[in-house]
Scaffold this active site. Sequence first.
Site, PDB file in Angstrom:
ATOM      1  CG  MET A   1      42.144  32.051  37.445  1.00 26.28           C
ATOM      2  SD  MET A   1      41.688  33.415  38.506  1.00 26.28           S
ATOM      3  CE  MET A   1      39.945  33.430  38.299  1.00 26.28           C
ATOM      4  CB  ALA A 318      44.045  28.126  45.206  1.00 23.88           C
ATOM      5  CG  ASP A 319      44.048  29.841  38.568  1.00 25.18           C
ATOM      6  OD1 ASP A 319      42.856  30.184  38.505  1.00 25.18           O
ATOM      7  OD2 ASP A 319      44.840  29.935  37.619  1.00 25.18           O
ATOM      8  CB  CYS A 320      39.055  28.758  39.912  1.00 26.30           C
ATOM      9  SG  CYS A 320      38.683  30.453  40.385  1.00 26.30           S
TER      10      CYS A 320
END
Length: 807
Positions: A1, A318-320
């Site tokens: 991720m 949100a994805d990082c």
Amino acid sequence: MPKILIFLLCLSFTITSFVICTDEKEKVLKISTDAATPTGSDFTYICDPARYAKLKLDVKSFAFCDSKLPYNVRAKDLVDQMTLAEKIAQLGNNADGVARLGLPKYEWWSEALHGLSNVGPGTVFDNLVPHATSFPTVILTAASFNEKRWREIGQVVSTEARAMYNLGRSGLTYWSPTINVARDPRWGRITETPGEDPFVVGTYASNYVRGLQDVAGTEHYKDLNTRPLKVAACCKHFAAYDVDNWHGVDRYHFDARVTEQDMEETFMRPFEMCIKDGDVSSVMCSYNRVNGIPSCADPKLLRETLRQEWNLHGYIVADCDSIEVMVTGHKFLNDSNEDAVAQTLKAGLDLDCGAYYPKYVGNAVNQGKVRESNIDEALQNLYIVLLRAGYFDGLPAYNALGKNDICTSRSIELATQVAREGITLLKNDGPTLPLNTATFKTLAVVGPHANSTVAMIGNYAFDPRNPGSPCRYTSPIDGFSTYGKVNYAAGCGDVKCRDASLIPPAVEAAKTADATIIVTGLDLSIEAEGLDRLDLLLPGKQTDLINQVAAAAKGPVILVLMTAGGVDISFAKTNPKIKAILWVGYPGAEGGRAIADVVFGQYNPAGRLPITWYQADYINKLPLTSMQFRPDDSQGYPGRTYKFFNGSTVFPFGFGLSYTKFNYTLNATVPSLQAKLQRFTHCHDLNYMANKTKPTCPAILVSDLQCGEYIELTLVVQNVGGRVGSEVVLVYSKPPDGIAGTCLKQLIGFQRVYIAAGASQEVKFVFNGCKSLGIVDYAGNNILPFGGHTIIVGDGVASFPVQVTFH
């Protein structure tokens, strides 16, 4: 991720908040002595009157602590009391808290993909809690096709999570599971997924999420916005995400060009099931663009689909660093930082894993690009989830959980059993397996994974750079040592196996052993997040190692493959010296014991491949970046997955052997399904092949039907062999002949049944007609086609027609 973040990890909690700060660079933990005890934590819950008294605050003056009020009222009251700057400081994963309101810091980011993980700052391991149970990676767990087991894993993981929370070592929000469909065998993250079939992926997702989230007795709450949560799960990565880094094309720049048909039929379905069936409390949007628009900035995906159409009860994260990626990677609309955060907030993104929201939302408000009400809405979504998880009021059912509830003997045994159930027998000449200890006393156990430990747990488990590890490891040589005398030789320095100098000792070991077990495969240096594969072959000189050892071996040779994605091992499949082949995925910390138990018959394998294993030349026919599933004759592209690929395979989806034999008998069927039409229901057109006759009324939109018709299927499965074993019953539907561009077949149901030798068991399925016989047309419409459908059991062991008519 995540992209690599450099930060000081802080997870709150002392008497006012948990305080666990670790300088990630130096790996030094400083933990408050009153933060936790071996049996629990001094921290109880946010709105504890005694806690507020110690803060010299009056809890009664804060309406958000009034448990008699509805959650939405309380969340609004909390947010309304914050200044704009205080609100913005809560929008990143490391939320600052508001001391004057008694609100502590909170770290939202924890991972629990297949057990608690030291990846993500929200969960911290130390001398008090050094370990947690590490289950097999998801791809192997999925191979069990055991819904009950999937939920049970989630229950164990969430129990350990609540124990960690009580001990001051974690939060209550876990960004798991990964539910992207394994579209292409080269994708590096197949290990995290439940495979290539969207129905299987969605079924796994809903069961695992239920295991993580459900509080006993509250599974059928009327108001899902108030349903208690054991912990809060998150289904990711939404949407059409399955390219990490392939020939220079990476997820930070990739634009997934997807048809409406593929979007509806495949990419969206697992997420819809995760929300509607699993009631997940969070969804994570992905790095990539979908048809030109970044996922995290697309109001159609986030606000219209997740919230309005599917009715998500929770928050969207949100994805990082995805917002930063919009600006620096995608350069979407040449947005400034303020433009980007305004777009994502208005699209429905509540939480930023990263620093863009805290840094730039204030400027965006001041510049008139986003309203403070958008911030309020996001924060209320976040706090309602924490209220449901007991962060403010506590959940008394879990107060007693502590260190003794982590790494229990039951959880370790469950992890072993899950590995056993997923292990898949691909070849068994003779049959050679199972081995018996009376005949096979000396064992050559060779190969780069023969002494594997860390590789068995895959990713999102325990990063060796951070504190924390599984409860214990049982390597393959440890497992086989309980059955015979082991002579170990690595054969390769690592899985890349660039040097042949270690092959001769492995050959010598095989020359004198009663049986030889070769343990080979891949690892995170070959297939991983940020690393897609470039071929479907075993790396380096592994093939040479296998062939040379097999040629020299005195006794039978068993090949054990530790991989996530499929590998073209046609050479081993056809080699008469290699008597048996087992696929073991990445089998978790207890994998060595599970593998040995299967080889020596302590457990009868019943795993089924959750992905297609293609021949090596498959990848030469189409790029990883081509998103479509259906064949494209104009490009010479073959189809993808068992639903659309009809070429030769190494092993097909759903394949797996057993040490016993099962026979099927169809006991009862429903040969027809009459869909009742309403006054304003009209026929829907459907493309047919040129040489086929189109029905007068080709199809009906599912949305125009009541869908109250069901198909019942009853099978009798008999174990006609001499060993107790489990059988996975797979049921498919095949659309009427002649429909252009539809699937070859689609999985509509599965059950895993345990049957004693010589015994029989009745297996019953009840299928909703619309869901099981429906297809998706070229425009993305869900339709029910008129005509002769076929229900197929397994690889064709039984089948029967179902005629769909409209009246």
